[in-house]
Design a protein around this motif. Structure first.
Motif, PDB file in Angstrom:
ATOM      1  N   ILE A  21       3.408 -16.930 -24.008  1.00 50.22           N
ATOM      2  CA  ILE A  21       3.631 -18.075 -23.132  1.00 50.22           C
ATOM      3  C   ILE A  21       2.735 -19.260 -23.478  1.00 50.22           C
ATOM      4  N   SER A  22       1.439 -18.996 -23.724  1.00 50.07           N
ATOM      5  CA  SER A  22       0.525 -20.104 -23.999  1.00 50.07           C
ATOM      6  C   SER A  22       0.942 -20.859 -25.252  1.00 50.07           C
ATOM      7  N   HIS A  23       1.363 -20.130 -26.285  1.00 53.77           N
ATOM      8  CA  HIS A  23       1.803 -20.770 -27.523  1.00 53.77           C
ATOM      9  C   HIS A  23       3.054 -21.602 -27.266  1.00 53.77           C
ATOM     10  N   GLN A  24       4.005 -21.032 -26.526  1.00 56.63           N
ATOM     11  CA  GLN A  24       5.241 -21.733 -26.222  1.00 56.63           C
ATOM     12  C   GLN A  24       4.973 -23.027 -25.457  1.00 56.63           C
ATOM     13  N   LEU A  25       4.155 -22.928 -24.417  1.00 58.19           N
ATOM     14  CA  LEU A  25       3.938 -24.089 -23.560  1.00 58.19           C
ATOM     15  C   LEU A  25       3.048 -25.138 -24.207  1.00 58.19           C
ATOM     16  N   LEU A  26       2.066 -24.725 -24.996  1.00 55.36           N
ATOM     17  CA  LEU A  26       1.239 -25.708 -25.697  1.00 55.36           C
ATOM     18  C   LEU A  26       2.058 -26.528 -26.677  1.00 55.36           C
ATOM     19  N   LEU A  27       3.044 -25.880 -27.322  1.00 53.64           N
ATOM     20  CA  LEU A  27       3.933 -26.609 -28.223  1.00 53.64           C
ATOM     21  C   LEU A  27       4.914 -27.476 -27.441  1.00 53.64           C
ATOM     22  N   ARG A  28       5.558 -26.888 -26.438  1.00 49.07           N
ATOM     23  CA  ARG A  28       6.585 -27.611 -25.688  1.00 49.07           C
ATOM     24  C   ARG A  28       5.995 -28.788 -24.922  1.00 49.07           C
ATOM     25  N   ALA A  29       4.786 -28.631 -24.373  1.00 52.15           N
ATOM     26  CA  ALA A  29       4.187 -29.691 -23.558  1.00 52.15           C
ATOM     27  C   ALA A  29       3.473 -30.746 -24.390  1.00 52.15           C
ATOM     28  N   GLY A  30       3.496 -30.609 -25.720  1.00 55.45           N
ATOM     29  CA  GLY A  30       2.922 -31.634 -26.576  1.00 55.45           C
ATOM     30  C   GLY A  30       1.418 -31.604 -26.673  1.00 55.45           C
ATOM     31  N   PHE A  31       0.824 -30.390 -26.586  1.00 60.36           N
ATOM     32  CA  PHE A  31      -0.631 -30.256 -26.693  1.00 60.36           C
ATOM     33  C   PHE A  31      -1.089 -29.986 -28.127  1.00 60.36           C
ATOM     34  N   ILE A  32      -0.326 -29.223 -28.881  1.00 61.35           N
ATOM     35  CA  ILE A  32      -0.723 -28.853 -30.244  1.00 61.35           C
ATOM     36  C   ILE A  32       0.477 -28.957 -31.184  1.00 61.35           C
ATOM     37  N   ARG A  33       0.162 -29.038 -32.464  1.00 57.31           N
ATOM     38  CA  ARG A  33       1.169 -28.951 -33.514  1.00 57.31           C
ATOM     39  C   ARG A  33       0.589 -28.149 -34.674  1.00 57.31           C
ATOM     40  N   LYS A  34       1.415 -27.333 -35.265  1.00 54.38           N
ATOM     41  CA  LYS A  34       0.976 -26.437 -36.341  1.00 54.38           C
ATOM     42  C   LYS A  34       0.798 -27.190 -37.652  1.00 54.38           C
ATOM     43  N   ALA A  35      -0.362 -26.971 -38.298  1.00 52.57           N
ATOM     44  CA  ALA A  35      -0.603 -27.530 -39.631  1.00 52.57           C
ATOM     45  C   ALA A  35      -0.356 -26.472 -40.704  1.00 52.57           C
ATOM     46  N   ALA A  36      -0.751 -25.237 -40.416  1.00 53.87           N
ATOM     47  CA  ALA A  36      -0.531 -24.089 -41.305  1.00 53.87           C
ATOM     48  C   ALA A  36      -0.660 -22.849 -40.426  1.00 53.87           C
ATOM     49  N   ALA A  37      -0.364 -21.698 -40.982  1.00 56.56           N
ATOM     50  CA  ALA A  37      -0.444 -20.460 -40.199  1.00 56.56           C
ATOM     51  C   ALA A  37      -1.853 -20.287 -39.630  1.00 56.56           C
ATOM     52  N   GLY A  38      -1.961 -20.256 -38.308  1.00 54.27           N
ATOM     53  CA  GLY A  38      -3.258 -20.075 -37.665  1.00 54.27           C
ATOM     54  C   GLY A  38      -4.130 -21.314 -37.641  1.00 54.27           C
ATOM     55  N   VAL A  39      -3.574 -22.477 -37.998  1.00 55.95           N
ATOM     56  CA  VAL A  39      -4.336 -23.730 -38.039  1.00 55.95           C
ATOM     57  C   VAL A  39      -3.542 -24.801 -37.294  1.00 55.95           C
ATOM     58  N   TYR A  40      -4.166 -25.472 -36.317  1.00 52.73           N
ATOM     59  CA  TYR A  40      -3.440 -26.406 -35.458  1.00 52.73           C
ATOM     60  C   TYR A  40      -4.160 -27.738 -35.316  1.00 52.73           C
ATOM     61  N   THR A  41      -3.359 -28.774 -35.087  1.00 53.66           N
ATOM     62  CA  THR A  41      -3.864 -30.085 -34.699  1.00 53.66           C
ATOM     63  C   THR A  41      -3.818 -30.163 -33.180  1.00 53.66           C
ATOM     64  N   TYR A  42      -4.908 -30.631 -32.579  1.00 55.68           N
ATOM     65  CA  TYR A  42      -4.959 -30.774 -31.131  1.00 55.68           C
ATOM     66  C   TYR A  42      -4.636 -32.222 -30.769  1.00 55.68           C
ATOM     67  N   LEU A  43      -3.558 -32.412 -30.032  1.00 59.53           N
ATOM     68  CA  LEU A  43      -3.126 -33.743 -29.623  1.00 59.53           C
ATOM     69  C   LEU A  43      -3.926 -34.193 -28.391  1.00 59.53           C
ATOM     70  N   PRO A  44      -3.725 -35.439 -27.927  1.00 57.43           N
ATOM     71  CA  PRO A  44      -4.599 -35.990 -26.885  1.00 57.43           C
ATOM     72  C   PRO A  44      -4.737 -35.140 -25.622  1.00 57.43           C
ATOM     73  N   LEU A  45      -3.645 -34.557 -25.133  1.00 56.68           N
ATOM     74  CA  LEU A  45      -3.749 -33.751 -23.919  1.00 56.68           C
ATOM     75  C   LEU A  45      -4.639 -32.539 -24.141  1.00 56.68           C
ATOM     76  N   ALA A  46      -4.436 -31.862 -25.260  1.00 55.33           N
ATOM     77  CA  ALA A  46      -5.272 -30.696 -25.580  1.00 55.33           C
ATOM     78  C   ALA A  46      -6.727 -31.104 -25.756  1.00 55.33           C
ATOM     79  N   GLN A  47      -6.943 -32.235 -26.399  1.00 54.75           N
ATOM     80  CA  GLN A  47      -8.309 -32.696 -26.636  1.00 54.75           C
ATOM     81  C   GLN A  47      -9.049 -32.910 -25.326  1.00 54.75           C
ATOM     82  N   ARG A  48      -8.334 -33.434 -24.328  1.00 50.77           N
ATOM     83  CA  ARG A  48      -8.973 -33.661 -23.026  1.00 50.77           C
ATOM     84  C   ARG A  48      -9.337 -32.326 -22.366  1.00 50.77           C
TER      85      ARG A  48
END
Length: 573
Positions: A21-48
């Motif tokens: 669920i956390s992976h699904q919602l973090l992607l759907r809600a625009g918090f993170i985006r995948k850069a590579a397997a196990g590596v993510y970019t944190y967007l503004p909402l996640a950063q806060r």
């Protein structure tokens, strides 16, 4: 913040790669985006959210006497060779070489670096105790990164290291951190349990994990329904209830053709699986180890590996068992086994029972009425099994053990002199004698905590953030962008909330109201203020995300009422 300017790219569909669920919602809600397997970019909402978690952690570390530093991510191999972990840590250690051929590692943890720093700068008992911490990226080359931020290759972690002059001092530092962690996870608004755990690759003696309770947790915890006892299943124990032994019967060899598993043998002989003995053969670098336990129980491989003190432990292959013992795994038993393997270890539960059934160490045969001492011997009797729900608590007389799933978000370790001895981190005591520093280490997974908070706080519509770590406290939504009065009222309330110190988003996008409402629920703003048709009556509607409760507020008082609600709730933590 204006939603029209906020980088929060929400998705209507769940990405196929997202398992929990956390992976699904973090992607759907625009918090993170995948850069590579196990590596993510944190967007503004996640950063806060991450900054809020870090701030709470930082406040409690400072309150406990910690001093913040920053250590290098790139660590020289020499320090890891000195500690003995360069070859022990395994494939999870990211290794690299510079242009001169010197070897380095990307830090998965920082015991070596911090011990090297302190051994060069601290020389007297007068400089102790010392608590140093950082909040930084860590790197582990996971074989199979999964579950989004739960098990990644790059993640953010807080790690604090304590240095004391003796064991008593270390216990004080350990308790300080234990208490600080309890305050941290309470302030974060999470339901959690500290549980006894295994130290793993970090090493040391006593350790506790802090588990956020959630169905998606990878770890199973065992806890008492009466007292405070709780432990990771890898560490959990139970109280052994003495059984009245039957009169020993004569040993009997019986044919059991094609009956290899415990269930097959039990059914063939018309007995319960608990009346059988299970003997499993493990491969270690020191030799084969036999684990002997009741047929209906499971081996706890962590307990077993700690007992035999080996770097490697895994089930021996059928070929290795046949070569070394002369019989296939399905027919192995403890009778006559001692001497054929390096060690035979039996669980206390199995040695207290008698007249059991086990393999005869001859293909196609089993032994009946097997009794410990009379028929077989072992090298060690020790707890080597997994505890199950319903067993008796090891700490109190009345309690029964229950199980739950948890996500490990923090762990505290009593390291003792494991690293100070290996790296010669010493000081002069009050008598001028040289002594090794006594250490502890204490970690919190910052990014994992964000994911764990979602696993514990969500519904079918999206995230339900605890107020303390929500990216924003309130979203103000004018229902119609074409209605000038609604727009002006929404802007006024937004301005008032901001001036009152309330973190607010105004959804000024040219979108249908339904889209705005769905995004507000998906992102998980704790409060949603709707400026709509009721404005004609001087009213606006406030909805609480967690409960779904709504209330109508006077437009002129709305900002102050909301500010009071937010500040009162934050003050509770």
């Amino acid at each position: 913040m204006r939603a029209s300017q906020l980088l929060a790219p929400t998705l209507r569909e769940t990405p196929a790669e997202a398992e929990v669920i956390s992976h699904q919602l973090l992607l759907r809600a625009g918090f993170i985006r995948k850069a590579a397997a196990g590596v993510y970019t944190y967007l503004p909402l996640a950063q806060r959210v991450l900054h809020k978690i870090m701030q709470i952690v930082r406040e409690e570390m400072n309150r406990a006497g910690g001093q913040e530093i920053t250590m290098p991510i790139i660590q020289p191999a020499e320090l890891w060779l000195e500690s003995g972990r360069w070859h022990v840590y395994g494939d999870e250690l990211f290794r690299l070489k510079d242009r001169h051929g010197r070897e380095f590692a990307l830090g998965p943890t920082h015991e070596e670096i911090i011990t090297d720093l302190v051994r060069n700068e601290v020389h007297s008992y007068k400089q102790l105790p010392l608590l140093l911490y950082q909040i930084a990226n860590k790197y582990r080359d996971e074989r199979r990164p999964r579950f989004g931020l739960m098990r990644g290759r790059e993640f953010i972690m807080k790690d604090l290291y304590s240095f004391d002059k003796d064991e008593v001092g270390m216990q004080i530092s350990y308790q300080k951190m234990f208490d600080a962690y309890t305050r941290i996870f309470t302030r974060l608004g999470l339901k959690f349990r500290p549980v006894e755990a295994d130290a793993g690759a970090i090493g040391g003696s006593s350790t506790h994990e802090f588990m956020v309770l959630a169905d998606a947790g990878e770890a199973t915890i065992v806890y008492c329904d009466t007292c405070t006892y709780a432990a990771n299943v890898e560490k959990a124990e139970s109280r052994l209830i003495a059984r009245e032994k039957q009169e020993a019967q004569p040993l009997e060899k019986i044919a059991t053709p094609e009956q290899k598993t415990i269930d097959e043998v039990a059914a063939f002989l018309g007995i319960a699986p608990e009346q059988t003995i299970k003997t499993l053969i493990y491969h270690t670098e020191k030799g084969l180890v036999a684990a002997v336990l009741r047929g209906d129980r499971q081996v706890n491989e962590i307990k077993l590996q700690n007992l035999v003190d080996t770097l490697q432990l895994h089930l021996a292959s059928d070929e290795e068992v046949v070569e070394k013992i002369g019989v296939a795994p399905g027919s192995i038993g403890p009778v006559g086994l001692k001497g054929k393997v390096w060690q035979v270890i039996a669980d206390p539960e199995v040695v207290q029972q008698n007249n059991l059934v086990c393999g005869a160490n001859e293909d196609g045969y089993h032994l009946k009425n097997v009794n410990y001492d009379r028929d077989y011997a072992v090298d060690l009797v020790a707890d080597i099994r997994m505890v199950e729900a319903g067993e008796h608590c090891p700490r109190c007389e009345e309690g029964k053990l229950l199980t739950a799933k948890g996500i490990e978000v923090g762990q505290v370790f009593q390291l003792g002199t494991k690293y100070s001895k290996a790296l010669n981190a010493v000081f002069l005591d009050e008598n001028g004698k040289q002594k090794e520093m006594v250490m502890g280490c204490y970690g919190i997974g910052i990014t994992r905590t964000m994911a764990a908070a979602i696993e514990q706080n969500h519904d079918e519509n999206g995230i339900i953030w605890p107020l303390a770590i929500a990216p924003y406290h309130v979203v103000v939504i004018p229902v119609s962008e074409k209605d000038q009065q609604q727009r002006e009222a929404a802007e006024k309330i937004y301005s008032q909330l901001t001036q009152l110190g309330i973190e607010t988003v105004i959804d000024d996008r040219v979108e249908r109201a339904g889209v705005k409402f769905k995004d507000a629920d998906l992102i998980g703003y704790p409060y949603r203020l709707t400026v709509g048709k009721t404005l004609a009556e001087g009213k606006v509607e406030l909805k609480e995300r967690r409960t779904g409760n709504t209330r109508v507020l006077d437009v002129e008082e709305a900002a102050q009422v909301i500010a009071n609600l937010v500040k009162e709730e934050l003050a509770r933590y």
